[in-house]
Design a protein around this motif. Structure first.
Motif, PDB file in Angstrom:
ATOM      1  N   ALA A   9       0.829  -1.197   0.000  1.00  0.00           N
ATOM      2  CA  ALA A   9       0.000   0.000   0.000  1.00  0.00           C
ATOM      3  C   ALA A   9       0.869   1.254   0.000  1.00  0.00           C
ATOM      4  O   ALA A   9       0.559   2.236  -0.669  1.00  0.00           O
ATOM      5  N   LEU A  10       1.959   1.223   0.755  1.00  0.00           N
ATOM      6  CA  LEU A  10       2.867   2.366   0.795  1.00  0.00           C
ATOM      7  C   LEU A  10       3.484   2.599  -0.574  1.00  0.00           C
ATOM      8  O   LEU A  10       3.508   3.728  -1.070  1.00  0.00           O
ATOM      9  N   VAL A  11       3.959   1.521  -1.205  1.00  0.00           N
ATOM     10  CA  VAL A  11       4.547   1.645  -2.545  1.00  0.00           C
ATOM     11  C   VAL A  11       3.487   2.149  -3.522  1.00  0.00           C
ATOM     12  O   VAL A  11       3.727   3.058  -4.302  1.00  0.00           O
ATOM     13  N   GLY A  12       2.278   1.548  -3.441  1.00  0.00           N
ATOM     14  CA  GLY A  12       1.188   1.982  -4.315  1.00  0.00           C
ATOM     15  C   GLY A  12       0.828   3.428  -4.075  1.00  0.00           C
ATOM     16  O   GLY A  12       0.559   4.184  -5.001  1.00  0.00           O
ATOM     17  N   GLY A  13       0.813   3.825  -2.803  1.00  0.00           N
ATOM     18  CA  GLY A  13       0.505   5.214  -2.465  1.00  0.00           C
ATOM     19  C   GLY A  13       1.548   6.172  -3.014  1.00  0.00           C
ATOM     20  O   GLY A  13       1.217   7.249  -3.496  1.00  0.00           O
ATOM     21  N   LEU A  14       2.810   5.774  -2.924  1.00  0.00           N
ATOM     22  CA  LEU A  14       3.872   6.618  -3.464  1.00  0.00           C
ATOM     23  C   LEU A  14       3.744   6.751  -4.975  1.00  0.00           C
ATOM     24  O   LEU A  14       3.904   7.834  -5.526  1.00  0.00           O
ATOM     25  N   LYS A  25      -5.264  10.864 -12.252  1.00  0.00           N
ATOM     26  CA  LYS A  25      -5.940  10.148 -11.170  1.00  0.00           C
ATOM     27  C   LYS A  25      -5.812   8.654 -11.436  1.00  0.00           C
ATOM     28  O   LYS A  25      -5.711   8.228 -12.584  1.00  0.00           O
ATOM     29  N   THR A  26      -5.831   7.879 -10.339  1.00  0.00           N
ATOM     30  CA  THR A  26      -5.745   6.433 -10.487  1.00  0.00           C
ATOM     31  C   THR A  26      -6.901   5.777  -9.755  1.00  0.00           C
ATOM     32  O   THR A  26      -7.549   6.389  -8.905  1.00  0.00           O
ATOM     33  N   ARG A  27      -7.149   4.523 -10.098  1.00  0.00           N
ATOM     34  CA  ARG A  27      -8.149   3.723  -9.416  1.00  0.00           C
ATOM     35  C   ARG A  27      -7.627   2.295  -9.347  1.00  0.00           C
ATOM     36  O   ARG A  27      -6.688   1.921 -10.066  1.00  0.00           O
ATOM     37  N   VAL A  28      -8.222   1.495  -8.478  1.00  0.00           N
ATOM     38  CA  VAL A  28      -7.816   0.097  -8.359  1.00  0.00           C
ATOM     39  C   VAL A  28      -8.652  -0.723  -9.330  1.00  0.00           C
ATOM     40  O   VAL A  28      -9.873  -0.597  -9.373  1.00  0.00           O
ATOM     41  N   GLN A  29      -7.982  -1.540 -10.108  1.00  0.00           N
ATOM     42  CA  GLN A  29      -8.659  -2.427 -11.049  1.00  0.00           C
ATOM     43  C   GLN A  29      -8.409  -3.856 -10.610  1.00  0.00           C
ATOM     44  O   GLN A  29      -7.264  -4.243 -10.356  1.00  0.00           O
ATOM     45  N   THR A  92     -15.662 -17.655  -7.821  1.00  0.00           N
ATOM     46  CA  THR A  92     -15.833 -18.913  -8.538  1.00  0.00           C
ATOM     47  C   THR A  92     -15.699 -20.055  -7.542  1.00  0.00           C
ATOM     48  O   THR A  92     -15.233 -19.867  -6.413  1.00  0.00           O
ATOM     49  N   LEU A  93     -16.085 -21.253  -7.961  1.00  0.00           N
ATOM     50  CA  LEU A  93     -15.920 -22.450  -7.137  1.00  0.00           C
ATOM     51  C   LEU A  93     -15.010 -23.455  -7.825  1.00  0.00           C
ATOM     52  O   LEU A  93     -14.782 -24.542  -7.306  1.00  0.00           O
ATOM     53  N   GLN A  94     -14.496 -23.092  -8.989  1.00  0.00           N
ATOM     54  CA  GLN A  94     -13.636 -23.991  -9.757  1.00  0.00           C
ATOM     55  C   GLN A  94     -12.333 -23.302 -10.117  1.00  0.00           C
ATOM     56  O   GLN A  94     -12.271 -22.083 -10.230  1.00  0.00           O
ATOM     57  N   GLY A  95     -11.311 -24.103 -10.321  1.00  0.00           N
ATOM     58  CA  GLY A  95     -10.030 -23.568 -10.767  1.00  0.00           C
ATOM     59  C   GLY A  95      -9.256 -22.898  -9.653  1.00  0.00           C
ATOM     60  O   GLY A  95      -9.656 -22.891  -8.492  1.00  0.00           O
ATOM     61  N   GLU A  96      -8.148 -22.308 -10.038  1.00  0.00           N
ATOM     62  CA  GLU A  96      -7.291 -21.669  -9.052  1.00  0.00           C
ATOM     63  C   GLU A  96      -7.643 -20.198  -8.886  1.00  0.00           C
ATOM     64  O   GLU A  96      -8.302 -19.602  -9.731  1.00  0.00           O
ATOM     65  N   THR A  97      -7.209 -19.635  -7.779  1.00  0.00           N
ATOM     66  CA  THR A  97      -7.414 -18.223  -7.508  1.00  0.00           C
ATOM     67  C   THR A  97      -6.402 -17.413  -8.298  1.00  0.00           C
ATOM     68  O   THR A  97      -5.204 -17.644  -8.192  1.00  0.00           O
ATOM     69  N   THR A  98      -6.904 -16.471  -9.089  1.00  0.00           N
ATOM     70  CA  THR A  98      -6.043 -15.663  -9.953  1.00  0.00           C
ATOM     71  C   THR A  98      -6.225 -14.163  -9.713  1.00  0.00           C
ATOM     72  O   THR A  98      -5.656 -13.359 -10.457  1.00  0.00           O
ATOM     73  N   LEU A  99      -7.003 -13.789  -8.701  1.00  0.00           N
ATOM     74  CA  LEU A  99      -7.319 -12.385  -8.470  1.00  0.00           C
ATOM     75  C   LEU A  99      -6.070 -11.568  -8.175  1.00  0.00           C
ATOM     76  O   LEU A  99      -5.209 -11.979  -7.407  1.00  0.00           O
ATOM     77  N   ARG A 100      -6.010 -10.396  -8.797  1.00  0.00           N
ATOM     78  CA  ARG A 100      -4.960  -9.435  -8.475  1.00  0.00           C
ATOM     79  C   ARG A 100      -5.570  -8.042  -8.596  1.00  0.00           C
ATOM     80  O   ARG A 100      -6.536  -7.823  -9.313  1.00  0.00           O
ATOM     81  N   ALA A 101      -5.012  -7.132  -7.841  1.00  0.00           N
ATOM     82  CA  ALA A 101      -5.485  -5.750  -7.852  1.00  0.00           C
ATOM     83  C   ALA A 101      -4.308  -4.866  -8.229  1.00  0.00           C
ATOM     84  O   ALA A 101      -3.216  -5.023  -7.712  1.00  0.00           O
ATOM     85  N   GLU A 102      -4.543  -3.951  -9.146  1.00  0.00           N
ATOM     86  CA  GLU A 102      -3.471  -3.031  -9.510  1.00  0.00           C
ATOM     87  C   GLU A 102      -4.047  -1.636  -9.743  1.00  0.00           C
ATOM     88  O   GLU A 102      -5.207  -1.482 -10.097  1.00  0.00           O
ATOM     89  N   ARG A 103      -3.224  -0.651  -9.498  1.00  0.00           N
ATOM     90  CA  ARG A 103      -3.610   0.741  -9.669  1.00  0.00           C
ATOM     91  C   ARG A 103      -3.385   1.125 -11.128  1.00  0.00           C
ATOM     92  O   ARG A 103      -2.315   0.912 -11.679  1.00  0.00           O
ATOM     93  N   VAL A 104      -4.437   1.665 -11.734  1.00  0.00           N
ATOM     94  CA  VAL A 104      -4.354   2.079 -13.137  1.00  0.00           C
ATOM     95  C   VAL A 104      -4.827   3.523 -13.252  1.00  0.00           C
ATOM     96  O   VAL A 104      -5.651   3.983 -12.467  1.00  0.00           O
ATOM     97  N   PRO A 105      -4.309   4.254 -14.236  1.00  0.00           N
ATOM     98  CA  PRO A 105      -4.751   5.631 -14.419  1.00  0.00           C
ATOM     99  C   PRO A 105      -6.208   5.683 -14.904  1.00  0.00           C
ATOM    100  O   PRO A 105      -6.641   4.810 -15.647  1.00  0.00           O
ATOM    101  N   VAL A 106      -6.931   6.681 -14.471  1.00  0.00           N
ATOM    102  CA  VAL A 106      -8.297   6.891 -14.923  1.00  0.00           C
ATOM    103  C   VAL A 106      -8.213   7.584 -16.271  1.00  0.00           C
ATOM    104  O   VAL A 106      -7.564   8.632 -16.393  1.00  0.00           O
ATOM    105  N   PRO A 107      -8.851   7.010 -17.315  1.00  0.00           N
ATOM    106  CA  PRO A 107      -8.812   7.666 -18.618  1.00  0.00           C
ATOM    107  C   PRO A 107      -9.423   9.068 -18.549  1.00  0.00           C
ATOM    108  O   PRO A 107     -10.337   9.323 -17.777  1.00  0.00           O
TER     109      PRO A 107
END
Length: 112
Positions: A9-14, A25-29, A92-107
């Motif tokens: 969070a600190l790195v993301g905040g920086l 501006k950025t948002r979490v995707q 989901t109830l199948q497969g592996e967990t692939t979730l990730r969150a990243e900060r992206v610029p707002v168009p």
């Protein structure tokens, strides 16, 4: 686990701060999915609006009974229909967990 999240969070905040300094501006995707029956507390904690305590309640629930449908999440304390609908695209109830969150610029077109 929290130390890693705080460091991230600190790195993301920086990074966000430098982007905002430039006027962007950025948002979490969020991308990917979380397997409700296999994800760790840390993986569940990545879901939007789900913290460590709520993630632990999901794990505790599934120890008693595995999820047969993602809609059963509303039976876990703290997860009502509104919160479930926000999370549904990432569950989901199948497969592996692939979730990730990243900060992206707002168009530019999305800026209010």
């Amino acid at each position: 686990m929290r130390r890693w999240v705080m460091t991230w969070a600190l790195v993301g905040g920086l990074l966000a701060g430098s982007a905002q300094a430039e006027g962007a501006k950025t948002r979490v995707q969020y991308m990917g999915q979380v397997n409700l029956n296999e994800a760790t507390v840390a993986q569940l904690d990545l879901l939007p609006s789900v913290g460590e305590k709520a993630a632990q309640r999901i794990v505790d629930w599934r120890k008693k009974r595995a999820f047969k449908r993602v809609e059963e999440l509303v039976r876990v304390k703290g997860f009502g229909k509104k919160r479930f609908l926000k999370l549904k695209p990432y569950l989901t109830l199948q497969g592996e967990t692939t979730l990730r969150a990243e900060r992206v610029p707002v168009p530019a077109a999305d800026k209010g």
